[in-house]
Scaffold this motif. Structure first.
Motif, short mmCIF file in Angstrom:
data_model
loop_
_atom_site.label_atom_id
_atom_site.label_comp_id
_atom_site.label_asym_id
_atom_site.label_seq_id
_atom_site.Cartn_x
_atom_site.Cartn_y
_atom_site.Cartn_z
N ALA A 61 0.83 -1.21 0.00
CA ALA A 61 0.00 0.00 0.00
C ALA A 61 0.86 1.26 0.00
CB ALA A 61 -0.93 0.00 1.21
N ALA A 62 1.98 1.21 0.72
CA ALA A 62 2.88 2.37 0.80
C ALA A 62 3.49 2.66 -0.57
CB ALA A 62 3.97 2.12 1.83
N ILE A 63 3.90 1.59 -1.29
CA ILE A 63 4.48 1.78 -2.62
C ILE A 63 3.44 2.37 -3.57
CG2 ILE A 63 5.38 0.56 -4.64
CD1 ILE A 63 6.74 -1.39 -2.69
N GLU A 64 2.20 1.86 -3.48
CA GLU A 64 1.12 2.38 -4.34
C GLU A 64 0.87 3.85 -4.07
OE1 GLU A 64 -2.15 -0.20 -3.57
OE2 GLU A 64 -1.38 -1.84 -4.84
N LEU A 65 0.88 4.24 -2.78
CA LEU A 65 0.68 5.65 -2.43
C LEU A 65 1.83 6.49 -2.97
CD1 LEU A 65 -0.80 7.95 -1.02
CD2 LEU A 65 0.40 7.32 1.12
N GLY A 66 3.06 5.99 -2.82
CA GLY A 66 4.21 6.71 -3.33
C GLY A 66 4.12 6.95 -4.83
N GLU A 67 3.66 5.92 -5.56
CA GLU A 67 3.52 6.07 -7.01
C GLU A 67 2.44 7.08 -7.38
OE1 GLU A 67 2.84 2.04 -8.20
OE2 GLU A 67 5.00 1.58 -8.39
N GLN A 68 1.40 7.17 -6.55
CA GLN A 68 0.36 8.18 -6.78
C GLN A 68 0.89 9.59 -6.52
OE1 GLN A 68 -3.10 7.26 -4.41
NE2 GLN A 68 -3.15 5.12 -5.10
N VAL A 74 5.10 15.74 -11.81
CA VAL A 74 6.01 15.71 -10.66
C VAL A 74 7.12 14.69 -10.90
CG1 VAL A 74 6.24 15.13 -8.21
CG2 VAL A 74 4.31 16.51 -8.99
N ARG A 75 6.72 13.51 -11.34
CA ARG A 75 7.69 12.45 -11.62
C ARG A 75 8.63 12.88 -12.75
NH1 ARG A 75 6.76 6.00 -12.99
NH2 ARG A 75 8.32 5.88 -14.63
N ILE A 79 12.74 13.19 -12.55
CA ILE A 79 13.60 12.42 -13.46
C ILE A 79 14.49 13.35 -14.27
CG2 ILE A 79 13.60 10.93 -15.52
CD1 ILE A 79 11.05 9.59 -14.42
N ALA A 80 13.96 14.48 -14.68
CA ALA A 80 14.74 15.45 -15.46
C ALA A 80 15.92 15.97 -14.65
CB ALA A 80 13.84 16.60 -15.91
N GLN A 81 15.71 16.21 -13.36
CA GLN A 81 16.80 16.67 -12.48
C GLN A 81 17.88 15.60 -12.37
OE1 GLN A 81 14.52 17.72 -8.86
NE2 GLN A 81 15.21 19.82 -9.17
N TRP A 82 17.44 14.36 -12.18
CA TRP A 82 18.43 13.27 -12.07
C TRP A 82 19.20 13.10 -13.37
CZ3 TRP A 82 13.92 9.69 -10.22
CH2 TRP A 82 13.56 10.04 -8.91
N ARG A 83 18.49 13.18 -14.48
CA ARG A 83 19.14 13.03 -15.79
C ARG A 83 20.21 14.09 -15.99
NH1 ARG A 83 17.57 10.29 -20.16
NH2 ARG A 83 18.13 12.03 -21.52
N TRP A 109 13.75 4.19 -12.84
CA TRP A 109 13.16 5.27 -13.65
C TRP A 109 14.20 5.86 -14.60
CZ3 TRP A 109 9.71 8.41 -9.65
CH2 TRP A 109 8.64 7.59 -9.27
N LEU A 110 15.44 5.98 -14.12
CA LEU A 110 16.51 6.48 -14.98
C LEU A 110 16.79 5.50 -16.12
CD1 LEU A 110 19.02 8.00 -12.39
CD2 LEU A 110 18.01 9.22 -14.33
N LYS A 111 16.77 4.21 -15.81
CA LYS A 111 17.00 3.20 -16.85
C LYS A 111 15.97 3.29 -17.96
CE LYS A 111 19.54 -0.50 -14.47
NZ LYS A 111 19.43 -1.85 -13.88
N GLN A 112 14.74 3.63 -17.58
CA GLN A 112 13.67 3.74 -18.57
C GLN A 112 13.89 4.91 -19.53
OE1 GLN A 112 10.14 3.98 -16.14
NE2 GLN A 112 10.26 1.83 -15.49
N THR A 113 14.78 5.84 -19.14
CA THR A 113 15.12 6.96 -20.03
C THR A 113 16.46 6.73 -20.72
OG1 THR A 113 16.32 8.30 -18.40
CG2 THR A 113 13.92 8.49 -18.41
#
Length: 364
Positions: A61-68, A74-75, A79-83, A109-113
């Motif tokens: 449930a915590a992971i699902e909330l985090g993804e929301q 926002v996501r 990701i742009a900052q990390w990239r 998430w970085l791997k997906q980019t």
């Protein structure tokens, strides 16, 4: 450095490897590393909400909330900052608290980019524990302490020696009531981390003996790591004995001229002057009870007069009118008393150059 070496914390600190810290800002503020940038996966509020959910409903449930909470724009912004960081620092690593979920999500998430960025195994906790052990290990090695009255150039000497450890520099404070610097002090953890990294770099150069300045338990708001402080209490002392006039010249240069220029360069002429004046007033005010209120008021009047002359462009020499009695009546007697309790550990006395030469040629 290859991905396979992500557990080699020594190399990370020796080479000042850039790091992405994906912990929440409140965690980063409590303690971090010099070359780490805080680019969090979650804000403080998001992390708190996920933490409550985890306790009440479990990990899924915590992971699902985090993804929301971290989704959509926002996501993409995070990701742009990390990239950007990864592209600017291709040799870096990323970490969270223990090398767990947050850093793995960030990495995924970085791997997906199209960016494969390595993790630090064990995360912040593992690196922090590594540095704690460095301080503990070094405390067992040969150590000498440099003493001397205020203005003797103790810090200058320690910084000039290849095996000197500048605890005051790491603490961003010079130890006395006038000891603040233009850099704000940081957390106790960051202070300890800076000390450990300095020691680690010297060890790597083959140094296995150390010299530190005679310090109390605290330097400003930071505490000297206990194991190092205990070692200092058992170490031999060398004492700088320079002429009073030379000590006064150093103090005026360091605490008046350099600080006045520094404040005005950093904050502008008008605001800088106000801050410089407040810095000196605060330093004197902090020891008013030890001076006695009558003596404090006399020195305060001399300080205000000296500031008036200095602001009018007539130099800083008038500051000697309060610096001289402060040294003679307060700092010198206080340090002489402290030194008398350590007299059995004094192995050498001399002027600045003699002490420097003694330490450079000392092989014990």
């Amino acid at each position: 450095m290859s991905t396979n070496s992500s557990a080699d914390y020594q190399q990370i600190f020796l080479h000042d490897i850039p790091l992405i810290d994906v912990r929440a800002p409140v965690e980063f503020a409590q303690g971090a590393f010099t070359y780490a940038a805080n680019l969090p996966l979650m804000t403080d509020e998001e992390r708190q909400a996920v933490g409550i959910c985890y306790k009440q409903q479990g990990q899924k449930a915590a992971i699902e909330l985090g993804e929301q909470l971290v989704s959509g724009d926002v996501r993409e912004q995070r990701i742009a900052q990390w990239r950007t960081f990864c592209q600017q620092n291709p040799q870096g690593f990323l970490y969270c608290l223990r090398g767990g979920l947050r850093s793995h999500i960030t990495q995924q998430w970085l791997k997906q980019t199209g960016i494969d960025y390595p993790l630090v195994k064990g995360g912040y906790k593992a690196m922090r524990n590594f540095l704690i052990k460095v301080n503990q290990q070094v405390a067992t090695m040969p150590l000498k302490v440099v003493g001397g009255n205020t203005g003797s150039g103790k810090t200058r000497l320690v910084k000039a020696l290849p095996f000197g450890i500048d605890l005051e520099g790491a603490a961003r404070h010079r130890g006395s009531s006038f000891g603040r610097t233009l850099e704000s002090q940081s957390t106790q953890i960051n202070f300890e981390n800076r000390v450990a990294v300095s020691l680690l770099k010297q060890q790597h150069q083959g140094i296995c003996r150390w010299v530190v300045e005679d310090e109390g338990k605290t330097i400003g708001s930071n505490h000297v790591p206990l194991e190092i402080y205990d070692s200092m209490q058992a170490a031999n002392l060398v004492v700088i004995e320079d002429p009073f006039e030379l000590r006064l010249l150093r103090l005026k240069e360091e605490y008046i001229d350099t600080m006045s220029d520094g404040f005005q360069q950093q904050y502008g002429e008008e605001d800088g002057w106000v801050r410089f004046s407040h810095y000196l007033h605060h330093g004197l005010f902090a020891i008013r009870k030890r001076l006695g209120m009558e003596r404090y008021q006399t020195l305060l009047n001399e300080l205000d007069s000296a500031l008036h002359y200095q602001q009018a462009g007539q130099g800083s020499d008038k500051h000697e009118n309060w610096l001289v009695p402060l040294l003679i009546e307060y700092y010198d007697p206080m340090y002489s008393y402290q030194l008398s309790k350590k007299s059995d550990r004094i192995i050498f006395r001399g002027d600045y150059n003699a002490v420097r030469d003694f330490l450079l040629n000392d092989n014990h």
